[in-house]
Enzyme design. Structure first.
Site, PDB file in Angstrom:
ATOM      1  N   TYR A 238     -20.057   3.515 -30.512  1.00  0.00           N
ATOM      2  CA  TYR A 238     -20.149   4.943 -30.213  1.00  0.00           C
ATOM      3  C   TYR A 238     -21.587   5.206 -29.816  1.00  0.00           C
ATOM      4  CZ  TYR A 238     -15.590   6.485 -31.831  1.00  0.00           C
ATOM      5  OH  TYR A 238     -14.250   6.708 -31.947  1.00  0.00           O
ATOM      6  N   ASP A 266     -13.646   7.306 -24.472  1.00  0.00           N
ATOM      7  CA  ASP A 266     -12.587   8.323 -24.506  1.00  0.00           C
ATOM      8  C   ASP A 266     -12.787   9.342 -25.624  1.00  0.00           C
ATOM      9  OD1 ASP A 266     -11.978   6.876 -26.769  1.00  0.00           O
ATOM     10  OD2 ASP A 266     -10.091   6.066 -26.015  1.00  0.00           O
ATOM     11  N   HIS A 356      -6.967   5.474 -27.438  1.00  0.00           N
ATOM     12  CA  HIS A 356      -7.537   5.620 -28.778  1.00  0.00           C
ATOM     13  C   HIS A 356      -6.424   5.824 -29.816  1.00  0.00           C
ATOM     14  CE1 HIS A 356     -11.701   6.754 -30.461  1.00  0.00           C
ATOM     15  NE2 HIS A 356     -10.938   6.696 -31.525  1.00  0.00           N
TER      16      HIS A 356
HETATM   17  O1  173 Z   1     -10.232   7.472 -34.166  1.00  0.00           O
HETATM   18  C1  173 Z   1     -11.087   7.728 -35.003  1.00  0.00           C
HETATM   19  O2  173 Z   1     -10.786   8.228 -36.076  1.00  0.00           O
HETATM   20  C2  173 Z   1     -12.454   7.454 -34.675  1.00  0.00           C
HETATM   21  O3  173 Z   1     -12.674   6.777 -33.746  1.00  0.00           O
HETATM   22  C3  173 Z   1     -13.541   8.036 -35.441  1.00  0.00           C
HETATM   23  C4  173 Z   1     -14.578   8.639 -34.775  1.00  0.00           C
HETATM   24  C5  173 Z   1     -15.583   9.227 -35.497  1.00  0.00           C
HETATM   25  C6  173 Z   1     -15.570   9.211 -36.869  1.00  0.00           C
HETATM   26  C7  173 Z   1     -14.541   8.589 -37.531  1.00  0.00           C
HETATM   27  C8  173 Z   1     -13.532   7.992 -36.820  1.00  0.00           C
END
Ligand code: 173
Length: 498
Positions: A238, A266, A356
């Site tokens: 991320y 995404d 996702h």
């Molecule tokens: O899909 C998710 O839950 C995920 O990618 C996510 C994103 C940020 C924080 C926790 C989970």
């Protein structure tokens, strides 16, 4: 040496004006941090003066507190013998759950990946189940991901001497015993105290690749340290608004031997996962839900901890990534051929055709459907054929059977990512669950490769599937359950009561 702090001393600091908490045996003064906590201040204040480890652990990487608090707020270790255990009241509901845990069937009775989900649903803490299983909006895409595979049928070949079949292959040049990988999923400790390490160990045993998530519950280094020599791991990224943090993560991953960087594209904003939201991870009162940081804290754990993700990420950033790492770059979450083509033209190593797990844009199409248009258009426009070593296509979402994987391979994917089924496997049975899940897939591959007449992955060719209905959304659009359950049925004329 300074004397150890005592539990009694810590307990005095139990207010908003002076708030100390204990995590993993160390005391922290979080008074000034309260309003900056992405999960809200209420949840911290609930543990003010107490040991917060059990609440903290599943949803934070172990170093979250040390990296977010200035050094002078680390007050040092506490004498554990003086700390009163926070009494966790075992509710009737929890007792019933623990009974269900005891009643789990032996693994020998778990015959397929769906079974893990059925058990996990009954034995997981409700909040954890809600977080893992939830998906965006009406969860149409979540269910379509699986349903899409029902629109692809086999055209098997016969009489090919399938005494031995071999479904090993290579992903980004690295060997795997099956054309799958364990894809990144956040917050593994919600399901099991060993979190992602369950996956690392099972991946090692079975010779498959694990993608380590940015938002793992275990520390990144812990997951890498748990790997065997030579075990291949990827990293899901991320991208942080603070690019220095991202740069540090990426270069650290590369230095630790990570073999591929999967940049999630995404999730500029996290989708609404209403099952998760209804659980409210935080105990905030309704009027306290908009924090100073502008993070809406009513929206579950995921939203709270995802506020660092940069919605400003764009194609222009890719050159920067190339300048900071030599790892192959793969975009995770591409959803149409135009973006796949752009990724190819920009010299990336591949794309994951993914929505996702249905957790982002509802009514996004399934990865397997997008795969069909991507191979068609990249062939037409750039003369590419798939699978292709230079530009690899992956899909994830909805995969429950080796037949699903084989369909994706036939249609040109290099490998397929599997996420939730492994979470459900370790949430119900720990490491042994993941081991068993991989055994199941292995057995399913052996049988189904024989039955379609493919002795190796190269022999799984497009002619072995009929995907001509893949774009036909009339065939199996899942029901809209929230809508349906509100709809009151019409009534026919009735006889009068006599
Ligand atoms: O899909 C998710 O839950 C995920 O990618 C996510 C994103 C940020 C924080 C926790 C989970």
């Amino acid at each position: 040496m300074t004397p150890l702090l005592t539990g009694q001393e810590v307990a005095k600091h139990n207010t908003r004006e002076s708030c100390w908490i204990i995590i993993h045996g160390d005391v922290y003064d979080v008074t000034e941090f309260l309003d900056d906590h992405p999960g809200g201040s209420k949840i911290i204040l609930k543990y003010a003066g107490k040991d917060a480890t059990a609440e903290y652990e599943p949803i934070h990487p172990p170093d979250a507190i040390t990296t977010n608090l200035p050094n002078e707020k680390h007050l040092g270790p506490v004498d554990q013998s003086t700390v009163r255990k926070v009494k966790v009241e075992v509710t009737g509901e929890e007792k019933a759950r623990l009974k269900r845990v005891e009643a789990r069937p032996p693994l020998s009775e778990i015959l397929n990946l769906h079974d893990f989900e059925a058990i996990a649903r009954q034995v997981m803490p409700e909040k954890a189940w809600a977080y893992y299983s939830s998906a965006a909006d009406d969860e149409i895409t979540n269910r379509e991901n699986h349903a899409a595979y029902h629109r692809i049928w086999f055209r098997p070949r016969v009489l090919r001497d399938v005494t031995t079949v071999d479904f090993s292959t290579y992903i980004l040049g690295h060997p795997t015993t099956m054309p799958i990988y364990i894809t990144a999923t956040a917050l593994g400790k919600l399901g099991h105290p060993d979190g992602e390490l369950n996956l690392t160990k099972a991946a090692a045993k079975h010779g498959v690749i694990q993608m380590i998530p940015t938002l793992a519950s275990c520390a990144f280094d812990e997951i890498v340290d748990a790997s065997r020599p030579g075990q291949v791991q990827f990293y899901q990224l991320y991208v942080n608004k603070d690019r220095n943090i991202t740069k540090r993560l990426v270069q650290h991953a590369e230095a630790r031997g990570i073999k591929g960087l999967f940049i999630t594209v995404d999730a500029p904003q996290l989708g609404r996962r209403e099952k998760d939201m209804r659980m409210k991870f935080t105990d905030d009162e309704p009027d306290a839900q908009k924090g100073d940081a502008g993070v809406d804290r009513s929206q579950g754990a995921a939203r709270a901890i995802s506020s660092f993700i940069d919605p400003g990420l764009s194609w222009k950033d890719l050159d920067w990534f190339k300048s900071i790492t030599k790892m192959p770059l793969i975009l995770k979450g591409v959803q149409c051929w135009e973006d796949a083509l752009e990724a190819y033209d920009r010299g990336l190593a591949g794309v994951v055709l993914s929505n996702h797990g249905g957790r982002q844009l509802d009514f996004a199409r399934s990865g397997i459907e997008v795969l069909v248009e991507v191979t068609r258009e990249l062939k037409a426009k750039r003369g590419l054929s798939f699978p292709n070593e230079q530009f690899q296509l992956f899909v994830d979402g909805g995969v429950r059977r080796a037949t699903d994987v084989i369909k994706a391979i036939a249609l040109g994917a290099t490998a397929v990512g599997i996420g939730r089924p492994f979470l459900y496997a370790f949430s119900s049975y720990g490491y042994e669950g993941v081991d068993h899940a991989l055994n199941i897939l292995h057995d399913e591959f052996t049988m189904n490769m024989r039955l379609i007449g493919a002795r190796n992955v190269k022999e799984i060719v497009p002619e072995m599937v009929d995907a001509s209905n893949i774009g036909c959304h009339i065939a199996s659009v899942p029901g809209d359950e929230l809508y349906n359950s509100n709809y009151v049925d019409m009534q026919n004329a009735r006889l009068r009561e006599t």
